[in-house]
Scaffold this active site. Structure first.
Site, mmCIF file in Angstrom:
data_model
loop_
_atom_site.group_PDB
_atom_site.id
_atom_site.type_symbol
_atom_site.label_atom_id
_atom_site.label_comp_id
_atom_site.label_asym_id
_atom_site.label_seq_id
_atom_site.Cartn_x
_atom_site.Cartn_y
_atom_site.Cartn_z
ATOM 1 N N ASN A 99 -14.196 46.700 -21.752
ATOM 2 C CA ASN A 99 -14.738 45.818 -22.784
ATOM 3 C C ASN A 99 -15.882 46.486 -23.539
ATOM 4 O OD1 ASN A 99 -12.925 44.088 -21.738
ATOM 5 N ND2 ASN A 99 -14.392 42.767 -20.694
ATOM 6 N N VAL A 100 -15.983 46.106 -24.808
ATOM 7 C CA VAL A 100 -17.023 46.689 -25.661
ATOM 8 C C VAL A 100 -18.094 45.655 -25.987
ATOM 9 C CG1 VAL A 100 -15.413 48.371 -26.677
ATOM 10 C CG2 VAL A 100 -15.703 46.140 -27.785
ATOM 11 N N ASP A 101 -18.016 44.466 -25.324
ATOM 12 C CA ASP A 101 -18.870 43.344 -25.722
ATOM 13 C C ASP A 101 -20.265 43.326 -25.091
ATOM 14 O OD1 ASP A 101 -18.347 42.445 -23.086
ATOM 15 O OD2 ASP A 101 -16.742 41.100 -23.735
ATOM 16 N N HIS A 116 -14.461 52.220 -23.150
ATOM 17 C CA HIS A 116 -14.051 52.182 -24.562
ATOM 18 C C HIS A 116 -15.227 52.016 -25.525
ATOM 19 C CE1 HIS A 116 -9.736 50.897 -23.157
ATOM 20 N NE2 HIS A 116 -9.977 52.176 -22.989
ATOM 21 N N CYS A 127 -18.810 63.766 -37.696
ATOM 22 C CA CYS A 127 -19.530 64.641 -36.753
ATOM 23 C C CYS A 127 -19.835 63.919 -35.431
ATOM 24 C CB CYS A 127 -20.812 65.206 -37.377
ATOM 25 S SG CYS A 127 -22.124 63.995 -37.587
ATOM 26 N N CYS A 145 -23.185 59.116 -43.081
ATOM 27 C CA CYS A 145 -24.008 59.888 -42.146
ATOM 28 C C CYS A 145 -24.980 60.760 -42.937
ATOM 29 C CB CYS A 145 -23.077 60.759 -41.304
ATOM 30 S SG CYS A 145 -23.895 61.995 -40.305
ATOM 31 N N GLY A 185 -8.663 40.720 -15.065
ATOM 32 C CA GLY A 185 -8.530 40.327 -16.473
ATOM 33 C C GLY A 185 -8.126 41.436 -17.408
ATOM 34 N N SER A 187 -4.584 43.554 -18.957
ATOM 35 C CA SER A 187 -3.119 43.576 -19.016
ATOM 36 C C SER A 187 -2.565 44.836 -18.368
ATOM 37 C CB SER A 187 -2.637 43.466 -20.468
ATOM 38 O OG SER A 187 -3.223 44.495 -21.237
ATOM 39 N N ASN A 211 -5.832 37.861 -12.142
ATOM 40 C CA ASN A 211 -5.372 37.689 -13.515
ATOM 41 C C ASN A 211 -4.692 36.321 -13.607
ATOM 42 O OD1 ASN A 211 -3.856 38.028 -16.096
ATOM 43 N ND2 ASN A 211 -4.487 40.166 -15.892
HETATM 44 C C1 BJW Z 1 -7.503 36.504 -17.649
HETATM 45 C C2 BJW Z 1 -8.226 35.435 -18.117
HETATM 46 C C3 BJW Z 1 -9.128 34.888 -17.223
HETATM 47 C C4 BJW Z 1 -6.990 36.038 -19.713
HETATM 48 N N1 BJW Z 1 -9.257 35.401 -15.997
HETATM 49 N N2 BJW Z 1 -7.625 36.992 -16.426
HETATM 50 C C5 BJW Z 1 0.038 57.289 -20.932
HETATM 51 C C6 BJW Z 1 1.235 56.649 -21.140
HETATM 52 C C7 BJW Z 1 1.517 56.047 -22.362
HETATM 53 C C8 BJW Z 1 0.603 56.072 -23.410
HETATM 54 C C9 BJW Z 1 -0.588 56.697 -23.213
HETATM 55 C C10 BJW Z 1 -0.860 57.306 -21.985
HETATM 56 N N3 BJW Z 1 -2.104 57.826 -22.057
HETATM 57 C C11 BJW Z 1 -2.615 57.557 -23.280
HETATM 58 C C12 BJW Z 1 -1.706 56.873 -24.010
HETATM 59 C C13 BJW Z 1 -1.870 56.361 -25.396
HETATM 60 C C14 BJW Z 1 -2.746 55.125 -25.476
HETATM 61 C C15 BJW Z 1 -2.101 53.998 -24.685
HETATM 62 O O1 BJW Z 1 -2.502 53.665 -23.573
HETATM 63 N N4 BJW Z 1 -1.118 53.345 -25.290
HETATM 64 C C16 BJW Z 1 -0.439 52.192 -24.684
HETATM 65 C C17 BJW Z 1 0.047 51.278 -25.793
HETATM 66 C C18 BJW Z 1 0.650 52.638 -23.769
HETATM 67 N N5 BJW Z 1 -4.099 55.398 -24.986
HETATM 68 C C19 BJW Z 1 -4.996 55.940 -25.792
HETATM 69 O O2 BJW Z 1 -4.734 56.269 -26.927
HETATM 70 C C20 BJW Z 1 -6.380 56.202 -25.204
HETATM 71 N N6 BJW Z 1 -6.735 57.542 -25.477
HETATM 72 C C21 BJW Z 1 -6.245 58.570 -24.762
HETATM 73 O O3 BJW Z 1 -5.667 58.420 -23.712
HETATM 74 O O4 BJW Z 1 -6.485 59.804 -25.320
HETATM 75 C C22 BJW Z 1 -5.688 60.912 -24.883
HETATM 76 C C23 BJW Z 1 -4.262 60.729 -25.376
HETATM 77 C C24 BJW Z 1 -4.024 60.283 -26.657
HETATM 78 C C25 BJW Z 1 -2.716 60.100 -27.104
HETATM 79 C C26 BJW Z 1 -1.643 60.347 -26.256
HETATM 80 C C27 BJW Z 1 -1.898 60.784 -24.942
HETATM 81 C C28 BJW Z 1 -3.229 60.984 -24.501
HETATM 82 C C29 BJW Z 1 -7.415 55.329 -25.891
HETATM 83 C C30 BJW Z 1 -7.200 53.869 -25.669
HETATM 84 C C31 BJW Z 1 -8.226 53.080 -26.462
HETATM 85 C C32 BJW Z 1 -7.987 51.575 -26.412
HETATM 86 N N7 BJW Z 1 -8.833 50.944 -27.364
HETATM 87 C C33 BJW Z 1 -8.888 49.494 -27.429
HETATM 88 C C34 BJW Z 1 -9.781 49.101 -28.609
HETATM 89 C C35 BJW Z 1 -11.240 49.379 -28.252
HETATM 90 C C36 BJW Z 1 -12.155 49.071 -29.379
HETATM 91 C C37 BJW Z 1 -12.149 47.634 -29.789
HETATM 92 O O5 BJW Z 1 -12.371 46.724 -28.955
HETATM 93 O O6 BJW Z 1 -11.946 47.390 -30.967
HETATM 94 O O7 BJW Z 1 -9.397 48.953 -26.199
HETATM 95 S S1 BJW Z 1 -7.274 48.701 -27.582
HETATM 96 C C38 BJW Z 1 -7.679 47.316 -26.559
HETATM 97 O O8 BJW Z 1 -6.872 47.341 -25.358
HETATM 98 C C39 BJW Z 1 -9.120 47.534 -26.103
HETATM 99 C C40 BJW Z 1 -9.070 47.078 -24.680
HETATM 100 O O9 BJW Z 1 -10.169 47.604 -23.973
HETATM 101 C C41 BJW Z 1 -7.729 47.596 -24.236
HETATM 102 C C42 BJW Z 1 -7.184 46.925 -23.014
HETATM 103 O O10 BJW Z 1 -6.982 45.559 -23.233
HETATM 104 P P1 BJW Z 1 -7.263 44.528 -22.062
HETATM 105 O O11 BJW Z 1 -8.690 44.525 -21.737
HETATM 106 O O12 BJW Z 1 -6.333 44.773 -20.954
HETATM 107 O O13 BJW Z 1 -6.988 43.135 -22.800
HETATM 108 P P2 BJW Z 1 -5.615 42.334 -22.989
HETATM 109 O O14 BJW Z 1 -5.835 41.306 -24.022
HETATM 110 O O15 BJW Z 1 -4.484 43.257 -23.191
HETATM 111 O O16 BJW Z 1 -5.373 41.613 -21.580
HETATM 112 C C43 BJW Z 1 -6.178 40.544 -21.138
HETATM 113 C C44 BJW Z 1 -5.682 40.121 -19.772
HETATM 114 O O17 BJW Z 1 -6.560 39.152 -19.243
HETATM 115 C C45 BJW Z 1 -4.273 39.511 -19.778
HETATM 116 O O18 BJW Z 1 -3.510 40.130 -18.756
HETATM 117 C C46 BJW Z 1 -4.519 38.038 -19.457
HETATM 118 O O19 BJW Z 1 -3.476 37.480 -18.671
HETATM 119 C C47 BJW Z 1 -5.796 38.106 -18.656
HETATM 120 N N8 BJW Z 1 -6.660 36.937 -18.726
HETATM 121 N N9 BJW Z 1 -7.826 35.194 -19.442
HETATM 122 C C48 BJW Z 1 -8.462 36.465 -15.641
HETATM 123 N N10 BJW Z 1 -9.874 33.818 -17.594
HETATM 124 ZN ZN ZN Z 2 -21.875 63.058 -39.567
#
Ligand code: BJW
Ligand code: ZN
Length: 253
Positions: A99-101, A116, A127, A145, A185, A187, A211
């Site tokens: 989380n970024v919050d 993140h 830069c 910048c 929490g 996915s 979850n």
């Molecule tokens: C509750 C609840 C309650 C509800 N109690 N539960 C390997 C395999 C395949 C792909 C890749 C791989 N390695 C890297 C990749 C590419 C990519 C990736 O993972 N893609 C996928 C689509 C497969 N990853 C990246 O690009 C990462 N970089 C990287 O690895 O660099 C090297 C590289 C690049 C390219 C190729 C290979 C290597 C960077 C990932 C950055 C993610 N950024 C974001 C945005 C951040 C900024 C912003 O906030 O604006 O991060 S995307 C978004 O998703 C955010 C979150 O942190 C992240 C995860 O989401 P999260 O937290 O899981 O939220 P939800 O909504 O998905 O789920 C909520 C859950 O809560 C649900 O399950 C509900 O049921 C539950 N819930 N209420 C308990 N009360």
């Molecule tokens: Zn700069």
């Protein structure tokens, strides 16, 4: 099952908790993907990328300003505070959050790895220098910048971008050493965060998922607790603190 988890936690010497958007849902922060998810009509895969920023930085900044405004108004919930309590009960504790919050810091958890980034920080998109000033961003006139003239962007990790190497390496090392790993929490689909539970489990940790629904991580979980984190975690802390005496002994040795 709660009593079993209490016993497991009591024995744990090294605990890692991975959190995602679900932990903040009960504070009123929308999740990205769950049933109640999505930030309005925006999909992170479409806006949280450098390509989107290059193509339309105005829309991307409007999205982040909207989220900043919303996050500014919310507070940590019982789940965030319970995690802070768990930290005080474990000899070696690390919170890894996607989380970024900033709500975990606000709840006073100490040992936090923000995978993140942080939505309130800005950096240069060319830069990567961090902009220390807390400036408001006008999407129609994005500041540049002062060193290289690059556009200012939020200091968060977008798709296709590398995570801060020190932070992700610490998360890998802590997960390898953990004897107890919670995924709360999230996915469990965004890597590399989603690979941490399997790393911990491969190295002998008990893996517990909390979850409101099943995820791709559920099948490797030793315990899947289908509950809201803000409801379940305080119950765990309550039982643990009732047995605080045995913890004091454990923490001394
Ligand atoms: C509750 C609840 C309650 C509800 N109690 N539960 C390997 C395999 C395949 C792909 C890749 C791989 N390695 C890297 C990749 C590419 C990519 C990736 O993972 N893609 C996928 C689509 C497969 N990853 C990246 O690009 C990462 N970089 C990287 O690895 O660099 C090297 C590289 C690049 C390219 C190729 C290979 C290597 C960077 C990932 C950055 C993610 N950024 C974001 C945005 C951040 C900024 C912003 O906030 O604006 O991060 S995307 C978004 O998703 C955010 C979150 O942190 C992240 C995860 O989401 P999260 O937290 O899981 O939220 P939800 O909504 O998905 O789920 C909520 C859950 O809560 C649900 O399950 C509900 O049921 C539950 N819930 N209420 C308990 N009360
Ligand atoms: Zn700069």
């Amino acid at each position: 099952m709660l009593n079993e988890i209490v016993e497991i936690f009591k024995k744990s010497k090294s605990c890692v908790i991975l959190t995602g958007a679900g932990i903040s849902a009960e504070s009123g922060v929308p999740t990205f993907r769950g049933k109640e998810g999505l930030w309005g009509k925006f999909k992170p895969e479409e806006l949280a990328t450098m390509d989107a920023f290059v193509a339309n930085s105005k829309i991307v900044w409007e999205w982040y300003n909207w989220r900043r405004d919303l996050m500014n108004k919310v507070e940590p919930n019982t789940g965030h505070y319970a995690i802070t309590d768990l930290e005080s009960l474990c000899p070696d504790f690390t919170l890894v959050t996607q989380n970024v919050d900033g709500l975990h810091s606000m709840a006073k958890t100490k040992n936090i790895l923000e995978l993140h980034g942080n939505i309130y920080r800005n950096k240069c998109c060319d830069c990567s220098r961090i902009i220390e000033d807390n400036i408001e961003i006008n999407p129609d006139n994005i500041p540049k910048c002062q060193y290289c003239g690059g556009k200012i962007r939020p200091d968060v990790v977008w798709f296709g971008e590398l995570l801060n190497p020190q932070i992700i390496n610490s998360a890998f090392v802590k997960s390898e050493k953990a004897d107890l790993f919670f995924s709360i929490g999230t996915s469990g689909i965004i890597h590399p965060a989603a690979s941490l539970p399997a790393i911990a489990k491969r190295n002998g940790a008990v893996f517990i998922e909390i979850n409101t629904e099943e995820t791709p991580l559920t099948y490797i979980a030793d315990y899947h607790i289908e509950s809201k984190s803000g409801e379940y975690l305080p119950k765990l802390v309550d039982l643990l603190t009732k047995e605080r005496h045995s913890f004091k002994t454990k923490l001394l040795y």
